[in-house]
Design a protein around this motif. Structure first.
Motif, PDB file in Angstrom:
ATOM      1  N   ALA A  36     -35.435  17.035 -10.653  1.00 14.67           N
ATOM      2  CA  ALA A  36     -34.932  16.349 -11.209  1.00 14.67           C
ATOM      3  C   ALA A  36     -34.646  17.080 -13.507  1.00 14.67           C
ATOM      4  O   ALA A  36     -34.969  17.980 -12.998  1.00 14.67           O
ATOM      5  CB  ALA A  36     -35.456  15.026 -11.982  1.00 14.67           C
ATOM      6  N   TYR A  37     -33.392  17.195 -13.279  1.00 15.79           N
ATOM      7  CA  TYR A  37     -32.919  17.779 -14.373  1.00 15.79           C
ATOM      8  C   TYR A  37     -33.143  16.868 -15.524  1.00 15.79           C
ATOM      9  O   TYR A  37     -33.489  15.634 -15.845  1.00 15.79           O
ATOM     10  CB  TYR A  37     -31.497  18.309 -15.019  1.00 15.79           C
ATOM     11  N   TRP A  38     -33.835  18.032 -16.569  1.00 12.41           N
ATOM     12  CA  TRP A  38     -34.674  16.628 -17.870  1.00 12.41           C
ATOM     13  C   TRP A  38     -33.336  17.619 -19.688  1.00 12.41           C
ATOM     14  O   TRP A  38     -33.108  19.091 -19.205  1.00 12.41           O
ATOM     15  CB  TRP A  38     -35.294  17.031 -18.671  1.00 12.41           C
ATOM     16  N   GLY A  39     -32.615  17.528 -20.374  1.00  8.49           N
ATOM     17  CA  GLY A  39     -32.107  18.198 -21.415  1.00  8.49           C
ATOM     18  C   GLY A  39     -31.648  17.764 -22.582  1.00  8.49           C
ATOM     19  O   GLY A  39     -32.023  16.389 -22.454  1.00  8.49           O
ATOM     20  N   ILE A  40     -31.785  18.663 -23.512  1.00  9.41           N
ATOM     21  CA  ILE A  40     -30.631  17.946 -24.914  1.00  9.41           C
ATOM     22  C   ILE A  40     -29.922  18.687 -25.537  1.00  9.41           C
ATOM     23  O   ILE A  40     -29.752  19.607 -25.115  1.00  9.41           O
ATOM     24  CB  ILE A  40     -32.375  18.635 -26.056  1.00  9.41           C
ATOM     25  N   TYR A  41     -29.642  17.913 -25.900  1.00 12.35           N
ATOM     26  CA  TYR A  41     -28.196  17.635 -26.675  1.00 12.35           C
ATOM     27  C   TYR A  41     -28.404  17.343 -28.306  1.00 12.35           C
ATOM     28  O   TYR A  41     -28.914  16.772 -28.776  1.00 12.35           O
ATOM     29  CB  TYR A  41     -26.601  16.178 -26.198  1.00 12.35           C
ATOM     30  N   GLY A  42     -28.591  18.045 -28.767  1.00 15.08           N
ATOM     31  CA  GLY A  42     -28.562  18.572 -30.336  1.00 15.08           C
ATOM     32  C   GLY A  42     -27.645  19.956 -30.892  1.00 15.08           C
ATOM     33  O   GLY A  42     -27.191  20.753 -30.529  1.00 15.08           O
ATOM     34  N   PRO A  43     -28.421  20.267 -32.673  1.00 19.42           N
ATOM     35  CA  PRO A  43     -28.143  20.883 -33.115  1.00 19.42           C
ATOM     36  C   PRO A  43     -28.356  22.651 -32.260  1.00 19.42           C
ATOM     37  O   PRO A  43     -29.297  22.878 -31.991  1.00 19.42           O
ATOM     38  CB  PRO A  43     -28.077  21.328 -34.240  1.00 19.42           C
ATOM     39  N   ALA A  44     -27.503  23.626 -32.240  1.00 20.43           N
ATOM     40  CA  ALA A  44     -27.027  24.572 -31.555  1.00 20.43           C
ATOM     41  C   ALA A  44     -28.038  25.358 -32.110  1.00 20.43           C
ATOM     42  O   ALA A  44     -29.143  26.240 -31.610  1.00 20.43           O
ATOM     43  CB  ALA A  44     -26.316  25.243 -31.550  1.00 20.43           C
ATOM     44  N   VAL A  45     -28.454  25.478 -33.757  1.00 20.36           N
ATOM     45  CA  VAL A  45     -29.444  26.250 -33.836  1.00 20.36           C
ATOM     46  C   VAL A  45     -31.443  25.764 -33.592  1.00 20.36           C
ATOM     47  O   VAL A  45     -31.879  26.764 -33.386  1.00 20.36           O
ATOM     48  CB  VAL A  45     -29.739  26.422 -35.806  1.00 20.36           C
ATOM     49  N   GLU A  46     -31.111  24.423 -33.565  1.00 14.68           N
ATOM     50  CA  GLU A  46     -32.233  24.462 -33.304  1.00 14.68           C
ATOM     51  C   GLU A  46     -32.692  24.497 -31.448  1.00 14.68           C
ATOM     52  O   GLU A  46     -33.926  25.373 -31.138  1.00 14.68           O
ATOM     53  CB  GLU A  46     -32.869  22.652 -33.371  1.00 14.68           C
ATOM     54  N   VAL A  47     -31.836  24.104 -31.042  1.00 14.60           N
ATOM     55  CA  VAL A  47     -31.569  24.364 -29.065  1.00 14.60           C
ATOM     56  C   VAL A  47     -32.166  26.187 -28.538  1.00 14.60           C
ATOM     57  O   VAL A  47     -32.878  26.484 -27.789  1.00 14.60           O
ATOM     58  CB  VAL A  47     -30.131  23.992 -28.602  1.00 14.60           C
ATOM     59  N   HIS A  48     -31.175  27.221 -29.833  1.00 11.88           N
ATOM     60  CA  HIS A  48     -31.222  28.370 -29.186  1.00 11.88           C
ATOM     61  C   HIS A  48     -32.702  28.617 -30.054  1.00 11.88           C
ATOM     62  O   HIS A  48     -33.365  29.245 -29.095  1.00 11.88           O
ATOM     63  CB  HIS A  48     -30.345  28.791 -30.095  1.00 11.88           C
ATOM     64  N   ALA A  49     -33.255  28.129 -30.870  1.00 11.06           N
ATOM     65  CA  ALA A  49     -34.526  28.627 -31.197  1.00 11.06           C
ATOM     66  C   ALA A  49     -35.925  28.257 -30.250  1.00 11.06           C
ATOM     67  O   ALA A  49     -36.531  28.903 -30.296  1.00 11.06           O
ATOM     68  CB  ALA A  49     -35.078  28.119 -32.643  1.00 11.06           C
ATOM     69  N   ILE A  50     -36.026  26.930 -29.329  1.00 12.14           N
ATOM     70  CA  ILE A  50     -36.407  26.695 -28.751  1.00 12.14           C
ATOM     71  C   ILE A  50     -36.589  27.578 -27.254  1.00 12.14           C
ATOM     72  O   ILE A  50     -37.380  28.195 -26.695  1.00 12.14           O
ATOM     73  CB  ILE A  50     -36.232  25.007 -27.971  1.00 12.14           C
TER      74      ILE A  50
END
Length: 442
Positions: free
Chosen positions: A202-216
């Motif tokens: 399965a795929y797990w994803g997050i849609y959120g502020p780009a700064v935090e997502v790129h930091a992750i």
């Protein structure tokens, strides 16, 4: 270059037209080399592409003109689909490709004739034209006239990869004034989601502020690289990243991984014009937006928050007029970390012609090799991806930084052609002013 639709020369009064022998003899001495033949063919393809867009839009209007007198929206929709199907069938392409051809043709003929004109002169490629249409169409109509001339000028001077990035920056800057409102609306839609896949996956994803997502992503990648370097490790980088993310989310820690990897924190580079931190209403006064490296503009308030408090951010303050670095944190061959950060910040991408590999993933190359007397200094360093680094050293290219250019790199090919690659951000070079009546003031 002669246009493919030019009329043939007229016949002489005395009979059939005869070529100018003297002109032919001169032309014979100027036979283009193989690369110029390739370039001429590409120019002809651009000219024919422009003609095709004009023709396909004429066809579309002709078909729709037959259905519009009935005033039936449903009939117009059927006509649109009908012409799409016929174009696809006749050209032996997919209906999706036919729809793209019709869409871009309509945009070039009716909204962006300046782009069509440039394409018809082979000043840009068909790919440039398509990127231009996509970018300009997302702009609010009142901003298009402002951006269009600059966008065409970029397309006529930059390779596709560089053009796409700089057009993105141009569009983001034009929309900067409304960025905060749009970002706030988008943040309200943040979520996580699961999509079922085959074979028990399965795929797990997050849609959120780009700064935090790129930091992750940055942190999991950095941890994965440490683990991949361990003796006996056989997993791919993607597999390790997925395992780390699972461990961190399920257990809150990654105890099964080396201590060196567990100590890694996320690093995000935020570039902020100094006035943006001080001036209220900065975004309404035509200022440059704050930018996250590899991501793009962020709202002023978000930038102030990151610069003021985030311990894992590299903060770069720039001069409001020159763009000169005011602060980037604090003689050997190895590039010290602070200088490496400045070199990658200046370039943002690999400094080979048209390359789009992020500078953070590149080697730091000495333009003049260390063994040949080159210094480990800003004016002798640039990021090159591993492939272009290899070409630079083993492909018979000559590569050098242009003195006084603020970081531009000149590539001279084995065929003798010259290509200049500009960095994303220039670091000004200051020279003493010489007064006509005396020596330099310092």
């Amino acid at each position: 270059m002669k246009q493919p639709f030019d009329e043939p020369p007229p016949e002489e009064a005395s009979g059939a037209w005869q070529p100018d022998r003297e002109a032919l003899d001169v032309a014979a001495l100027e036979v283009p080399d193989s690369l110029e033949r390739v370039a001429e063919t590409a120019d002809m393809m651009a000219i024919y592409a422009a003609q095709q867009y004009v023709s396909v839009d004429h066809l579309r209007r002709e078909v729709l003109g037959k259905s519009q007198p009935f005033g039936n929206g449903r009939l117009n929709e059927v006509a649109e689909r009908s012409v799409r199907l016929e174009v696809a069938a006749r050209l032996r392409i997919t209906e999706y490709s036919a729809q793209e051809l019709l869409r871009v043709g309509e945009a070039l003929v009716h909204r962006y004739p300046a782009v069509l004109s440039s394409l018809s002169r082979a000043d840009i490629t068909e790919r440039h034209a398509s990127i231009l249409v996509d970018g300009l169409d997302e702009l609010e109509p009142e901003l298009r006239d402002e951006v269009l001339p600059q966008a065409v000028a970029l397309a006529e001077s930059e390779p596709v990869g560089t053009f796409r990035r700089r057009l993105r920056k141009l569009i983001d800057t034009a929309r900067f004034e409304t960025l905060a409102e749009r970002h706030e609306a988008a943040v309200a839609k943040r979520r996580v989601f699961v999509d079922q896949a085959e074979d028990g996956m399965a795929y797990w994803g997050i849609y959120g502020p780009a700064v935090e997502v790129h930091a992750i992503h940055e942190r999991t990648t950095a941890m994965a690289k440490v683990i991949a370097a361990q003796p006996g490790e056989t997993r791919t980088l993607d597999q390790i990243r997925a395992d780390i993310a699972s461990d961190l989310l399920l257990a809150g820690r990654a105890e099964g991984h080396p201590e060196q990897a567990q100590r890694i924190t996320a690093t995000v580079v935020v570039t902020v014009p100094a006035l943006a931190l001080l001036e209220e209403g900065y975004e309404r006064n035509g200022g440059e937006p704050p930018v996250v490296e590899g991501l793009g503009p962020i709202p002023i308030e978000r930038a102030r928050e990151l610069v003021g408090s985030a311990p894992t951010m590299m903060r770069v303050l720039t001069h409001p007029e020159t763009g000169m670095v005011l602060s980037v944190g604090r003689d050997r061959y190895e590039t010290p970390p602070w200088l490496r950060r400045l070199v990658t910040w200046r370039a943002e991408r690999c400094m080979a012609p048209g390359c789009s590999v992020p500078a953070s993933r590149c080697d730091i190359d000495h333009s003049v090799a260390w063994e040949h007397g080159g210094q480990t200094s800003l004016c002798n360093l640039c990021p090159l991806c591993r492939g272009h680094h290899t070409i630079k050293h083993h492909g018979d290219w000559i590569v050098r930084q242009l003195e006084g250019s603020g970081g531009a790199l000149e590539w001279i090919s084995p065929l003798g052609r010259r290509y200049v690659v500009q960095p994303e951000r220039k670091v000004p070079v200051f020279k003493p002013l010489v007064d006509a009546g005396g020596p330099a003031p310092f």
